[in-house]
Design a protein around this motif. Structure first.
Motif, short mmCIF file in Angstrom:
data_model
loop_
_atom_site.label_atom_id
_atom_site.label_comp_id
_atom_site.label_asym_id
_atom_site.label_seq_id
_atom_site.Cartn_x
_atom_site.Cartn_y
_atom_site.Cartn_z
N PRO B 164 0.74 -1.29 0.18
CA PRO B 164 0.42 -0.02 -0.10
C PRO B 164 0.93 1.12 -0.24
N PHE B 165 2.61 1.31 0.00
CA PHE B 165 3.23 2.33 0.78
C PHE B 165 3.71 2.51 -0.54
N GLY B 166 4.03 1.56 -1.44
CA GLY B 166 4.43 1.67 -2.64
C GLY B 166 5.94 2.22 -2.77
N GLU B 167 6.18 3.18 -3.32
CA GLU B 167 7.84 3.29 -3.07
C GLU B 167 8.23 3.75 -2.48
N THR B 168 7.20 4.46 -1.21
CA THR B 168 8.60 4.98 0.31
C THR B 168 8.37 3.64 1.13
N MET B 169 8.03 2.94 0.71
CA MET B 169 8.41 1.01 1.61
C MET B 169 9.63 0.44 1.14
N THR B 170 9.93 0.31 0.11
CA THR B 170 9.99 -0.29 -1.69
C THR B 170 11.80 -0.58 -0.67
N HIS B 171 12.58 0.39 -0.42
CA HIS B 171 13.70 -0.34 -0.14
C HIS B 171 13.95 -1.41 1.44
N ILE B 172 13.49 -0.78 2.13
CA ILE B 172 13.15 -2.59 3.25
C ILE B 172 11.79 -3.05 2.36
N VAL B 267 18.84 7.20 7.52
CA VAL B 267 18.44 6.29 8.43
C VAL B 267 18.28 6.99 9.48
N VAL B 268 17.24 6.10 10.66
CA VAL B 268 17.01 6.51 11.23
C VAL B 268 16.77 5.40 12.52
N MET B 269 17.12 5.39 14.10
CA MET B 269 17.63 4.50 14.73
C MET B 269 17.28 5.08 16.10
N ASP B 270 16.68 3.88 16.65
CA ASP B 270 16.92 3.85 18.22
C ASP B 270 18.06 3.23 18.76
N VAL B 271 18.18 4.68 19.68
CA VAL B 271 20.01 4.34 19.97
C VAL B 271 19.93 3.50 21.41
N THR B 272 18.58 2.72 22.26
CA THR B 272 19.10 2.17 22.96
C THR B 272 19.22 0.75 22.59
N ASN B 273 18.11 0.89 20.95
CA ASN B 273 18.03 -0.64 20.77
C ASN B 273 18.34 -1.34 19.93
N GLY B 274 18.35 -0.43 19.39
CA GLY B 274 18.87 -0.35 16.88
C GLY B 274 17.63 -1.06 16.60
N ASP B 275 16.46 -0.37 16.77
CA ASP B 275 15.29 -0.26 16.57
C ASP B 275 15.62 0.51 14.82
N ILE B 276 15.48 -0.17 14.17
CA ILE B 276 14.98 0.78 12.78
C ILE B 276 14.15 1.60 12.25
N LEU B 277 13.91 2.66 12.49
CA LEU B 277 12.45 3.81 12.41
C LEU B 277 12.19 3.85 11.68
N ALA B 278 13.59 4.21 10.45
CA ALA B 278 13.31 4.77 8.84
C ALA B 278 14.07 4.21 8.70
N LEU B 279 13.91 4.16 7.16
CA LEU B 279 15.66 3.74 6.54
C LEU B 279 14.75 4.16 4.77
N ALA B 280 15.97 5.51 4.61
CA ALA B 280 15.02 5.61 2.95
C ALA B 280 16.20 5.72 2.17
N SER B 281 16.02 5.56 0.83
CA SER B 281 17.00 5.88 0.03
C SER B 281 15.97 5.81 -1.57
N SER B 282 16.65 7.28 -1.55
CA SER B 282 16.29 7.93 -2.74
C SER B 282 16.71 8.31 -4.22
N PRO B 283 16.18 8.12 -5.43
CA PRO B 283 14.66 7.57 -6.10
C PRO B 283 14.75 6.33 -5.27
N ALA B 284 13.27 5.79 -5.46
CA ALA B 284 12.85 3.93 -5.21
C ALA B 284 12.36 3.88 -6.59
N PHE B 285 11.45 3.03 -6.15
CA PHE B 285 10.60 2.33 -7.47
C PHE B 285 9.40 1.72 -6.91
N ASP B 286 8.06 1.73 -7.54
CA ASP B 286 7.02 1.05 -7.12
C ASP B 286 6.83 -0.83 -7.09
#
Lengths: 392, 651
Positions: B164-172, B267-286
Motif C-alpha cells: 500500500p505504501f508503494g515506493e516509500t517502503m520499497t527499499h525496506i 537512517v533513523v534508529m533507536d539508539v537504545t536498542n538498534g530498532d530502525i525507525l526509518a530507512l530510506a533511499s531515494s529515488p525508489a520504485f513502486d
C-alpha cells in the motif's frame, strides 16, 4: 436304415436304444452340470460388467444378460437338434460362414480399426466368430468320412488345410491376428485328434516358421508394434506397452484377495483399457485377487474337462472331433485372452468367452457349447462314414 | 469287420490324442495359475506401489504469505485477493457462444479470444483456463449474476502481494517475484506455477518465515488426470506475519524529505536498542509494478537509471565518511591519553615532508582544542592527533563502533565498507602504509568507506555511550532466541531465513543485556559536548541546522567528502561505475546526529550524493527528520506483538 435297426448298446446305458429319442428323453440327457458351469461363468461376467460400468447394469451388464438368456435358449435348442442334422449341414454352414467372411471384405463395418462386422440392421454379426464353429463342424465331418488307414495320405490333407487356411487368411486380412491364429490352432487340434501324424504338424509348423518373414510383410503396423512391444513391453510404457503394463499393474496390485468388488482402482480410474472386453479378466483379478482369478480358471477347466470327456465318450468320430474341437476352441480363447492380459503373449484382440462384453462371441460360444451337449445327448448314434443319405 | 476294427482304431487314437490335448490344456491352465501367483503374490508389492502411484496425485496448497506491518500494526505488505474468471471447456459446451456472452460483461479483445481458444485446445477438457485476470468487484458480481447464461464459467480467487505504501517502503520491504531457476531449493512449493518469493529486502530476508509451509492434498485421479475425489488433506502453515520496527509515518516523512534531493539516503534508529525507525533511499520504485507483469521498457529504465533506484543506498552505498569520522579519531586519541584540552595551532594547513595537507578553512582556525576541532571540524587538529595516535588505533576504534564491516541488519545486500590500517593496505594494495594516508584517513577520506547504516550505528553507539547496539528491522531474531531452549538458539534459527547470530548480547532492551564498549564515560562526555557544540554553538558547523525546540536539541557532526578522492579510492577497491557528469563531481554531503542531546534516544545518518556541503544540505535534512521523529516519538510505543506468529486483527 439307422431308423429301423436297433443299435447294439451296452445295457447299462439308459434310454438310447432308439437313436430317435423323444424330446423328454433328450431333456433328461442334457448335461445340466455344464449349463450350471456356463451360467456360473456368465454370472461372473455380469458382475464384472456391472463393475466396469462403475456399479451400473447400464450399458453392459443388462444387455449381456439378455444375450445370455437368448444364448441359453439357443444352446438348448442346438443341443436338442439331432447330431445328424449338424453332420449333414456341416459343409453348408462352413460355406455360409466363408461367404460371410468374404462379404465382410465388401460390406464390412469397421470397428476398432478393423473390418470385422456385418451390419444386419437389427444385429451386427461377426462372421469370424461363426467361422470358428463352422470350421470345426466341417473338419469333423471331413475326418468322419476318412478311415484310419487313409489318413496317412498326403492328398487327403489338402482339403482340410484349405478349410483352415482360407478363412484364416480372410480373417488376417480384416485384420484380426488373434482369430486367425485361433482358427489355425483349433483346426490343428482337430487334425491332430483325427490321427494326422505328428511329423506332418512339424512340417507345417516349420513351413509356418519359415513364412514368418513373409507374413511379417502382411502384418499391419499396429500388429507389428504389438509383437515388438510384447517382446519388450517396458520399452514404451506410455505408448503401445501401456496396455500390458497397466494390466500387469492392475493384476499385481490385486494381490491374493483383491481390492474388493467395485474397488479396483486401475479399472475404475480408467488406467486399464478395454476393461469391459479384452481386459475384463484383469479387472476380475484386480477386484477379487488371485483367489478370484484362479477360481474362474478352475470353473473354465471343469467346463473344458467336460468337453474332452464328452468327446471321448462319443461313439461317432464326428461327435468326438466336434466336441473336442469346440472345447479346444473355448480353451484357446480362454488361454490367449488370459495369457495376453498377464503379459505372457502379445496383445491380441481376443475376448474372454462368456465374460467379455460382446453379442456374437457370446452367442457363438453358447452355440458351440450347445453343439458339445448335442454330441453328448447323441453320443451313441452311429453315423455312416459316407454320409447319411437322405433318409433323415 | 474291417469297418468295425477301423472304428476301434479311430476311437483308440482319438482317445489317446484327446487325452494329450486335454493334458496340454491342463498344463497351460496351470501355467496361467502360476503366472497369477507370480504377479499377484511375488510381485504384488511392486505392482501395488505402481497402482498407488497411478492413482494418487499429491497437490500442494500454497499457504498465504505472511503480512508485514510496521511497529504500530499498519499493514505494509498484504495479500490482495485477485479475482480471475476461468472457464472449463467440457462444462461450457459451446465455448465461443459462452465467450461471446462473457464479452458483454467484461471486455475481451480479439487477442484474448485467440489465446483462450488456443489454451482450450491444448488443455484437457476439464482443466480450467483463465479468461481474464484482475477483475474488479463489479465485474465479479456481474458475472455471478449472469451465471445461468455462462455454463462452465467460474470465478477463482488468487492472491497478489500488494504494497500500500508503494515506493516509500520499497527499499525496506523489497518485493516478491516469480521463482527463477537458481531459487529452486527442492521445496516443491517453489515449483508451483505462479508462486512468488521474496527477491529483495524483508521479503527476501525473511522469505522462509513469510512463506509458511505448504499444505498437501492427496487426490485420486483417473488415467486422464481428472480429479475424482480428495483422499486426505494436510493443512499447511500460513506464513508468519512480521512486525517491523519501522514507523511507517516517519518513513513517509523521511522519504518525502529525501525526494527533495536527487539522490540521498537516510537512517533513523533507536539508539537504545538498534530498532530502525526509518530507512530510506531515494529515488525508489513502486514494487507493485512487479505484480501485474512489468513491461520490459520500465525494467530497462529502472536498471539503467543513473540514480540507481533499485539500489538501497543506505545499505550498499559506499561513501567516504568525511568529517563524520572525526569522532572516531578523537575517541582513539582520548583512549591514547591525549586529553580534550590538547591544543593545536591551525594555520589552514599542515606540512608533512613536502606535502601540504589543507584544512577546509583556507586561513586556519588558530588555536583549537578537541572541542573546537569537532565543533569547527578543523582538519589540522585531526591531522595532528592522528599522527600521534597512528592509523592502527584509529582503525580499531572505528571498527568497535561498527564501521568497516556489515552491521548485520536483517536486510540483504549490505556492503562492508573499508576501514584501512597498515595490515589492510599491505593485504589489499600490496604497499606499505604512508604517514600521509593516516592524515587523509583522519578526516574520513582516502581509503575510508562507510555506508549510511554504519554511520547510524556509529552515531547510536556514541549517543548511548558505547552500548553495542546493532540495527534491526524486526525483533524476530531476539524473540526466536528467547523462545528457543538455551543452547538451541543457533540451530533453531538455522536455515529458517534468519541470519544466525552468535552474539546474543544484541538482544532487545528487555532481554539479554547489551555489551558495552570499554570506553570511559568521560570520553563520551567530551564527544557529546563537542557534537552539541556543532549544532548548538554559534560557531558550530551546523548551527544553522540546529533544533531550537527546547528539550529536543540535537547533537551532530557534518561531513563533506570529495568525490574525486573517493573515486580513486573506489577504483582501488575495484567497485564504482563512474560517469563523468558534472553533478557526479560534486561532494557528497553527510550528517550524523542524535537527539535529544542530553538524553539521547534517536540517531540519524543522512548522505546526500553530490549534495555539496554537509552543513548546508545534509544537516537540515537530519534536523527535519529528528524533529519529526521526536514529535512522533515512535520508540515510546513498543512494536505490536504477534500471537503464534500471526498478527491479531485490530478491533
Amino acid at each position: 436304415m439307422a431308423r429301423t435297426r436297433p443299435l447294439l448298446l451296452s445295457s447299462q446305458q439308459f434310454g438310447l436304444r432308439n437313436p430317435d429319442m423323444s424330446l423328454g428323453e433328450k431333456l433328461w440327457q442334457i448335461n445340466w452340470t455344464m449349463i450350471l458351469l456356463t451360467t456360473a461363468i456368465a454370472g461372473v461376467g455380469f458382475a464384472m460388467l456391472y463393475s466396469a460400468a462403475n456399479g451400473s447394469f447400464d450399458p453392459w451388464a443388462s444387455r449381456q444378460m439378455v444375450r445370455f438368456g437368448i444364448g441359453l435358449v439357443g444352446m438348448l435348442t442346438v443341443a436338442l437338434i439331432d447330431i445328424r442334422i449338424w453332420f449333414r449341414h456341416a459343409y453348408g454352414l462352413y460355406l455360409f460362414a466363408l461367404a460371410m467372411l468374404g462379404a465382410v471384405e465388401v460390406i464390412g463395418v469397421a470397428g476398432m480399426g478393423a473390418q470385422r462386422w456385418i451390419d444386419l440392421g437389427v444385429i451386427q454379426l461377426q462372421p469370424s466368430e461363426i467361422m470358428k464353429v463352422a470350421l470345426v463342424l466341417a473338419l469333423a465331418r471331413y475326418y468322419h468320412g476318412i478311415a484310419m488307414d487313409e489318413i496317412g495320405r498326403p492328398s487327403l490333407l489338402l482339403v482340410p488345410l484349405a478349410m483352415i487356411f482360407v478363412p484364416a487368411a480372410l480373417v488376417l486380412k480384416q485384420p484380426d491376428l488373434g482369430t486367425a491364429v485361433t482358427l489355425i490352432m483349433v483346426g490343428g487340434a482337430v487334425l491332430f485328434c483325427a490321427g494326422v501324424r505328428l511329423w506332418k504338424f512339424a512340417l507345417v509348423g516349420a513351413l509356418g516358421l519359415g513364412s514368418i518373414p513373409v507374413l511379417w510383410q502382411f502384418l499391419h503396423d499396429y500388429q507389428r508394434q504389438r509383437v515388438l512391444t510384447f517382446l519388450n513391453p517396458e520399452s514404451d510404457p506410455l505408448g503401445a506397452g501401456y496396455h500390458i503394463l497397466q494390466s500387469k499393474i492392475a493384476l499385481g496390485s490385486g494381490g491374493v484377495f483383491g481390492k474388493g468388488f467395485l474397488q479396483g482402482t486401475q479399472s475404475h480410474l480408467n488406467f486399464l483399457p478395454e476393461k469391459q472386453t479384452d481386459f475384463i479378466f484383469t479387472m476380475l483379478a484386480e477386484e477379487f485377487g488371485m483367489v478370484g482369478g484362479i477360481a474362474l480358471l478352475i470353473v473354465y477347466s471343469l467346463l473344458l474337462a467336460y468337453g474332452v470327456a464328452i468327446a471321448m465318450r462319443a461313439r461317432n468320430q464326428f461327435g468326438r472331433l466336434l466336441a473336442l474341437g469346440l472345447s479346444f476352441n473355448l480353451f484357446v480363447y480362454v488361454f490367449i485372452n488370459i495369457a495376453m492380459v498377464m503379459g505372457l503373449i502379445p496383445v491380441v484382440g481376443v475376448p474372454l468367452p462368456l465374460i467379455s462384453y460382446g453379442g456374437t462371441a457370446m452367442l457363438t460360444t453358447m452355440g458351440a457349447l450347445g453343439l458339445v451337449m448335442s454330441v453328448y445327448i447323441h453320443r451313441d448314434i452311429r453315423i455312416p462314414r459316407r454320409g447319411l443319405g437322405d433318409d433323415l | 469287420m474291417v469297418l468295425k476294427r477301423d472304428g476301434q482304431d479311430q476311437a483308440k487314437t482319438f482317445t489317446r490324442r484327446a487325452l494329450l490335448v486335454g493334458g496340454g490344456q491342463a498344463v497351460l491352465m496351470t501355467a496361467l495359475g502360476a503366472r497369477m501367483y507370480y504377479l499377484q503374490v511375488i510381485e504384488a508389492d511392486r505392482y501395488a506401489t505402481l497402482a498407488e502411484d497411478n492413482r494418487i496425485n499429491l497437490r500442494l496448497i500454497p499457504p498465504p504469505r505472511g503480512r508485514i506491518v510496521d511497529r504500530f500494526g499498519t499493514p505494509m505488505a498484504v495479500n490482495q485477493q485477485n479475482y480471475r474468471v476461468v472457464m472449463v471447456r467440457e462444462q461450457a459446451r459451446d465455448v465461443t457462444r459462452t465467450l461471446d456472452h462473457l464479452a458483454q460483461i467484461i471486455t475481451l479483445s480479439e487477442r484474448d479470444y485467440q489465446r483462450i481458444l488456443r489454451e482450450m485446445r491444448r488443455k484437457r477438457a476439464f482443466v480450467p483456463v483463465t479468461v481474464r485476470d484482475f477483475l474488479d468487484w463489479e465485474q465479479v458480481s456481474r458475472i455471478e449474476v449472469n451465471a445461468p447464461d455462462l455454463p462452465g464459467v467460474s470465478i477463482e480467487v488468487g492472491q497478489t502481494r500488494q504494497y500500500p505504501f508503494g515506493e516509500t517502503m520499497t527499499h525496506i520491504l523489497g518485493y516478491v517475484s516469480v521463482v527463477s531457476e537458481k531459487d529452486l531449493t527442492g521445496d516443491p512449493l517453489l515449483e508451483l506455477p505462479g508462486f512468488r518469493i521474496g527477491k529483495q529486502g524483508i521479503e527476501k530476508q525473511y522469505d522462509g518465515e513469510l512463506r509458511g509451509k505448504a499444505g498437501t492434498s492427496h487426490l485420486e485421479v483417473n488415467a486422464l488426470g481428472r480429479v475424482i475425489r480428495e483422499l486426505s488433506r494436510e493443512e499447511g502453515v500460513p506464513g508468519r506475519d512480521l512486525v517491523l520496527t519501522v514507523d511507517v509515518g516517519l518513513q513517509k516523512f523521511v522519504h518525502r524529505r529525501l525526494k527533495l534531493e536527487r539522490s540521498a539516503s537516510a537512517v533513523v534508529m533507536d539508539v537504545t536498542n538498534g530498532d530502525i525507525l526509518a530507512l530510506a533511499s531515494s529515488p525508489a520504485f513502486d514494487p507493485n509494478i512487479f505484480n501485474v507483469g512489468m513491461s520490459s521498457q520500465i525494467w530497462h529504465d529502472l536498471i539503467n537509471d543513473p540514480l540507481s533506484p533499485l539500489t538501497n543506498k543506505a545499505l550498499s552505498g559506499h561513501y567516504a565518511p568525511g568529517s563524520t569520522f572525526k569522532m572516531m579519531v578523537a575517541l582513539a586519541a582520548l583512549e591514547a591519553g591525549i586529553g580534550p584540552d590538547h591544543r593545536v595551532f591551525c594555520p589552514g594547513y599542515m606540512e608533512l615532508g613536502n606535502t601540504r595537507f589543507h584544512c577546509w578553512k583556507k586561513y586556519g582556525h588558530g588555536w583549537v582544542d578537541m572541542y573546537d576541532g569537532i565543533k569547527q571540524s578543523c582538519d589540522v587538529f585531526f591531522y595532528d592527533i592522528s599522527r600521534r595516535v597512528g592509523i592502527d588505533r584509529i582503525a580499531a576504534m572505528a571498527r568497535r563502533f561498527g564501521l568497516g564491516a556489515p552491521t548485520g541488519i536483517d536486510l540483504p545486500g549490505e556492503r562492508p565498507g573499508v576501514i584501512p590500517d597498515r595490515e589492510w593496505k599491505l593485504a589489499n594494495i600490496g604497499e606499505p602504509w604512508q604517514l600521509g594516508e593516516t592524515l587523509v584517513s583522519a578526516i574520513g577520506q582516502g581509503f575510508v568507506l562507510t555506508t549510511p547504516i554504519q554511520l547510524a550505528v556509529m552515531t547510536a553507539r556514541i549517543a548511548n555511550r558505547g552500548r553495542l547496539v546493532r540495527p534491526r528491522l524486526t525483533r524476530l531474531r531476539e524473540e526466536l532466541a528467547a523462545a528457543a531452549p538455551p543452547g538451541g538458539a543457533g540451530s533453531g534459527t538455522a536455515g529458517s531465513g534468519v541470519p544466525a547470530s552468535a552474539d546474543a548480547p544484541d538482544a532487545s532492551a528487555g532481554s539479554a543485556p547489551i555489551t558495552t564498549l570499554d570506553i570511559p564515560d568521560s570520553h563520551f562526555d567530551v564527544i557529546h559536548t563537542a557534537m552539541d557544540l556543532v549544532t548548538n554553538d554559534r560557531r558550530g558547523t551546523a548551527y544553522r541546522a540546529r533544533i531550537a525546540a527546547e528539550g529536543r536539541e540535537m547533537a551532530g557532526k557534518t561531513g563533506t567528502s570529495q568525490v574525486r578522492r573517493i573515486t580513486m579510492a573506489e577504483r582501488a577497491a575495484g567497485v564504482f561505475k563512474n560517469e563523468d557528469l558534472p553533478w557526479r563531481r560534486r561532494d557528497h554531503a553527510l550528517f550524523v546526529a542524535f537527539a535529544p542531546v542530553h538524553a539521547p534516544r534517536y540517531c540519524c545518518a543522512v548522505v546526500v550524493e553530490h549534495g555539496g556541503g554537509g552543513s548546508k544540505v545534509a544537516a537540515p535534512i537530519a534536523r527535519d527528520v529528528l524533529m519529526e521523529t521526536q514529535e512522533r516519538d515512535p520508540a515510546a510505543t513498543p512494536p505490536v506483538r504477534l500471537v503464534a506468529g500471526q498478527l491479531l486483527r485490530k478491533a
